[in-house]
Design a protein around this motif. Structure first.
Motif, short mmCIF file in Angstrom:
data_model
loop_
_atom_site.label_atom_id
_atom_site.label_comp_id
_atom_site.label_asym_id
_atom_site.label_seq_id
_atom_site.Cartn_x
_atom_site.Cartn_y
_atom_site.Cartn_z
N VAL A 9 0.86 -1.18 0.00
CA VAL A 9 0.00 0.00 0.00
C VAL A 9 0.89 1.23 0.00
O VAL A 9 1.80 1.35 0.83
CB VAL A 9 -0.92 0.02 1.24
N ARG A 10 0.63 2.13 -0.96
CA ARG A 10 1.35 3.39 -0.99
C ARG A 10 0.37 4.53 -1.21
O ARG A 10 -0.52 4.43 -2.05
CB ARG A 10 2.40 3.40 -2.11
N VAL A 11 0.56 5.61 -0.47
CA VAL A 11 -0.16 6.87 -0.68
C VAL A 11 0.92 7.88 -1.01
O VAL A 11 1.83 8.08 -0.20
CB VAL A 11 -0.97 7.26 0.57
N GLN A 12 0.82 8.47 -2.20
CA GLN A 12 1.93 9.30 -2.68
C GLN A 12 1.43 10.44 -3.54
O GLN A 12 0.35 10.36 -4.12
CB GLN A 12 2.91 8.43 -3.48
N ALA A 13 2.22 11.48 -3.63
CA ALA A 13 1.89 12.61 -4.49
C ALA A 13 2.24 12.31 -5.94
O ALA A 13 1.52 12.72 -6.86
CB ALA A 13 2.62 13.87 -4.02
N ALA A 61 -4.69 7.24 6.28
CA ALA A 61 -5.09 6.74 4.96
C ALA A 61 -4.40 5.41 4.67
O ALA A 61 -5.04 4.45 4.23
CB ALA A 61 -4.76 7.77 3.88
N GLU A 62 -3.11 5.33 4.91
CA GLU A 62 -2.38 4.09 4.67
C GLU A 62 -2.91 2.95 5.53
O GLU A 62 -3.05 1.82 5.04
CB GLU A 62 -0.88 4.27 4.96
N ALA A 63 -3.22 3.24 6.79
CA ALA A 63 -3.73 2.19 7.68
C ALA A 63 -5.07 1.66 7.21
O ALA A 63 -5.30 0.44 7.20
CB ALA A 63 -3.83 2.73 9.11
N GLU A 64 -5.97 2.54 6.81
CA GLU A 64 -7.29 2.09 6.37
C GLU A 64 -7.21 1.34 5.05
O GLU A 64 -7.85 0.30 4.88
CB GLU A 64 -8.26 3.27 6.25
N ILE A 65 -6.41 1.83 4.11
CA ILE A 65 -6.24 1.11 2.85
C ILE A 65 -5.58 -0.24 3.11
O ILE A 65 -5.96 -1.26 2.51
CB ILE A 65 -5.43 1.95 1.84
N GLY A 66 -4.63 -0.27 4.02
CA GLY A 66 -3.99 -1.53 4.39
C GLY A 66 -4.98 -2.52 4.97
O GLY A 66 -4.93 -3.72 4.68
N LEU A 78 -4.67 -14.81 -3.41
CA LEU A 78 -3.85 -13.89 -4.20
C LEU A 78 -2.37 -14.20 -4.01
O LEU A 78 -1.94 -14.55 -2.92
CB LEU A 78 -4.12 -12.44 -3.77
N SER A 79 -1.61 -14.03 -5.08
CA SER A 79 -0.17 -14.16 -4.97
C SER A 79 0.51 -12.80 -4.85
O SER A 79 1.67 -12.72 -4.50
CB SER A 79 0.42 -14.95 -6.14
N GLY A 80 -0.24 -11.75 -5.12
CA GLY A 80 0.28 -10.40 -4.97
C GLY A 80 -0.84 -9.38 -5.04
O GLY A 80 -1.86 -9.62 -5.69
N LEU A 81 -0.66 -8.25 -4.35
CA LEU A 81 -1.67 -7.21 -4.34
C LEU A 81 -0.99 -5.87 -4.08
O LEU A 81 -0.22 -5.75 -3.13
CB LEU A 81 -2.71 -7.49 -3.26
N SER A 82 -1.28 -4.89 -4.93
CA SER A 82 -0.75 -3.54 -4.76
C SER A 82 -1.88 -2.54 -4.85
O SER A 82 -2.76 -2.67 -5.72
CB SER A 82 0.28 -3.21 -5.85
N VAL A 83 -1.85 -1.55 -3.97
CA VAL A 83 -2.80 -0.44 -4.00
C VAL A 83 -1.99 0.84 -3.87
O VAL A 83 -1.27 1.02 -2.88
CB VAL A 83 -3.83 -0.53 -2.86
N ILE A 84 -2.12 1.71 -4.87
CA ILE A 84 -1.43 3.00 -4.83
C ILE A 84 -2.48 4.08 -5.03
O ILE A 84 -3.27 4.02 -5.98
CB ILE A 84 -0.36 3.10 -5.94
#
Length: 156
Positions: A9-13, A61-66, A78-84
């Motif tokens: 999980v990443r929250v970024q500009a 935000a990161e904690a809730e998305i996580g 799942l073998s992988g999961l990404s949320v940006i």
């Protein structure tokens, strides 16, 4: 069911690159049979919107998305999961959010990505302002009833 993946999980500009993120989930792996991705873009609302501004509380935000991503990883194999998810001022046509789900099987990848987007739209702690073309004041975007309705199909 338990998952072998630990969601990223990443929250970024800054922007993100779908190909790079998908490759991160597949490099050196032979158990991935499907990758499903969703990229949300900023719309111009028929030329009315100059930019969308997303605000968040760092850490929250990161904690809730996580938490949402961990739930998806528990519900599907799942073998992988990404949320940006991006924050800041985003112009029409630019990326806002990316979900990439990798799994041995397509159905799990599709459902996990769909689940994540429904929950991100309704539960991720972001606040949106619309900057209308030719206007000096930005207006807050209200939550949509449809987003809450979409979540109901995932209730157990």
């Amino acid at each position: 069911m338990t998952s072998v993946c630990e969601p990223l999980v990443r929250v970024q500009a800054g922007d993100f690159d779908l190909a790079t993120e998908a490759r991160r989930l597949t490099d050196g792996r032979r158990d991935v049979g499907a990758i499903v991705s969703f990229t949300g873009l900023c719309r111009d609302e028929d030329g009315r919107l100059e930019a969308l501004e997303l605000e968040h509380y760092p850490g929250m935000a990161e904690a809730e998305i996580g938490r949402i991503a961990d739930e998806a990883a528990q519900r599907w194999p799942l073998s992988g999961l990404s949320v940006i998810h991006r924050f800041g001022r985003i112009a029409p046509g630019e990326n806002i959010v990316l979900v990439v789900a990798a799994s041995p099987h397509r159905r799990a990848a599709f459902e996990a990505a769909d689940f994540l987007m429904d929950y991100l739209k309704s539960r991720a702690p972001f606040w949106k302002k619309e900057h209308a073309a030719g206007e000096t004041e930005a207006g807050w975007v209200e939550a949509k009833d449809r987003d809450q309705e979409d979540m109901k199909r995932w209730e157990r």
